[in-house]
Design a protein around this motif. Structure first.
Motif, PDB file in Angstrom:
ATOM      1  N   GLU A   1       0.700  -1.171   0.016  1.00 61.63           N
ATOM      2  CA  GLU A   1       0.164   0.078  -0.269  1.00 61.63           C
ATOM      3  C   GLU A   1       1.128   1.111  -0.182  1.00 61.63           C
ATOM      4  OE1 GLU A   1      -3.245   2.121   3.014  1.00 61.63           O
ATOM      5  OE2 GLU A   1      -2.794   0.157   2.807  1.00 61.63           O
ATOM      6  N   VAL A   2       1.473   2.113  -0.787  1.00 58.78           N
ATOM      7  CA  VAL A   2       1.575   3.418  -1.051  1.00 58.78           C
ATOM      8  C   VAL A   2       0.324   4.348  -0.491  1.00 58.78           C
ATOM      9  CG1 VAL A   2       2.579   4.980  -3.010  1.00 58.78           C
ATOM     10  CG2 VAL A   2       2.786   2.319  -3.532  1.00 58.78           C
ATOM     11  N   ASN A   3       1.627   4.890   0.587  1.00 51.52           N
ATOM     12  CA  ASN A   3       1.586   5.955   1.106  1.00 51.52           C
ATOM     13  C   ASN A   3       1.715   7.990   0.127  1.00 51.52           C
ATOM     14  OD1 ASN A   3       1.859   9.073   2.067  1.00 51.52           O
ATOM     15  ND2 ASN A   3       0.639   8.183   3.545  1.00 51.52           N
ATOM     16  N   SER A   4       2.955   7.643  -0.550  1.00 47.61           N
ATOM     17  CA  SER A   4       3.204   7.623  -1.421  1.00 47.61           C
ATOM     18  C   SER A   4       4.873   8.382  -2.216  1.00 47.61           C
ATOM     19  CB  SER A   4       3.123   9.968  -0.962  1.00 47.61           C
ATOM     20  OG  SER A   4       4.404   9.990  -0.217  1.00 47.61           O
ATOM     21  N   LEU A   5       4.912   8.972  -3.305  1.00 49.81           N
ATOM     22  CA  LEU A   5       5.914   8.710  -4.295  1.00 49.81           C
ATOM     23  C   LEU A   5       7.093  10.431  -3.937  1.00 49.81           C
ATOM     24  CD1 LEU A   5       8.500   7.251  -6.167  1.00 49.81           C
ATOM     25  CD2 LEU A   5       7.017   7.167  -7.972  1.00 49.81           C
ATOM     26  N   ASP A   6       8.089   9.828  -3.703  1.00 46.53           N
ATOM     27  CA  ASP A   6       8.932  11.347  -3.478  1.00 46.53           C
ATOM     28  C   ASP A   6      10.274  10.976  -4.518  1.00 46.53           C
ATOM     29  OD1 ASP A   6      10.613  10.463  -1.559  1.00 46.53           O
ATOM     30  OD2 ASP A   6       9.634  11.924  -0.112  1.00 46.53           O
ATOM     31  N   GLY A   7      11.033  12.177  -3.992  1.00 47.78           N
ATOM     32  CA  GLY A   7      12.269  12.071  -4.388  1.00 47.78           C
ATOM     33  C   GLY A   7      13.738  11.121  -3.852  1.00 47.78           C
ATOM     34  N   MET A   8      13.033  10.660  -2.618  1.00 47.43           N
ATOM     35  CA  MET A   8      13.606   9.364  -1.834  1.00 47.43           C
ATOM     36  C   MET A   8      13.988   8.089  -2.566  1.00 47.43           C
ATOM     37  SD  MET A   8      13.681  11.462   1.339  1.00 47.43           S
ATOM     38  CE  MET A   8      14.458  10.079   2.795  1.00 47.43           C
ATOM     39  N   GLY A   9      12.106   8.012  -2.538  1.00 44.44           N
ATOM     40  CA  GLY A   9      11.140   6.693  -3.121  1.00 44.44           C
ATOM     41  C   GLY A   9      10.496   6.511  -2.934  1.00 44.44           C
ATOM     42  N   TYR A  10       9.283   5.559  -2.834  1.00 42.44           N
ATOM     43  CA  TYR A  10       7.912   5.046  -1.915  1.00 42.44           C
ATOM     44  C   TYR A  10       8.124   4.998  -0.668  1.00 42.44           C
ATOM     45  CZ  TYR A  10       7.747   3.547  -6.651  1.00 42.44           C
ATOM     46  OH  TYR A  10       7.418   3.190  -8.161  1.00 42.44           O
TER      47      TYR A  10
END
Length: 122
Positions: free
Chosen positions: A26-35
């Motif tokens: 279950e993904v909360n978000s994706l940013d420059g650092m990763g999933y």
């Protein structure tokens, strides 16, 4: 994705993304650092880098443990095969010794290969 493509993948965001997608994290978000995903019973999302972090890779092992027996067997066979070649030295690693040589990358590749062989009957 083919077997050759999986085997050619390098640890990092692409491999992590495939793990997240195919194993249903279950993904909360994706940013420059990763999933950022929810794992286990955690209430908060955590940075999830299974191809580079052994703690995160163990969550992949736990997800594979939930699969039907045939998928678990393929996963373990793949894991053993991927750990046979350590560096440039060709070693025959017997099944009980696989975990001495296993690493996050091999766990992720073994899981991707097992899942890619077809859909679960779960």
């Amino acid at each position: 994705m083919t077997k050759e493509e999986i085997l050619a993948m390098q640890p990092g965001r692409e491999m992590d993304g495939e793990i997240v997608k195919l194993l249903g994290f279950e993904v909360n978000s994706l940013d420059g650092m990763g999933y950022w995903v929810y794992v286990g019973n955690d209430q908060d999302a955590c940075l999830f880098r299974p191809s580079e972090n052994v703690r995160d890779a163990w969550h992949v092992v736990e997800k594979m443990r939930e699969r039907i027996f045939s998928k678990r067997r393929v996963f373990l066979d793949n894991l053993q095969e991927l750990t046979r070649y350590i560096g440039t030295i060709d070693r025959t690693v017997a099944w009980p010794d696989v975990f001495w040589f296993v690493n996050p990358e091999s766990i992720c590749k073994a899981a991707l290969l097992a899942v890619m062989e077809g859909k679960d009957e779960e």
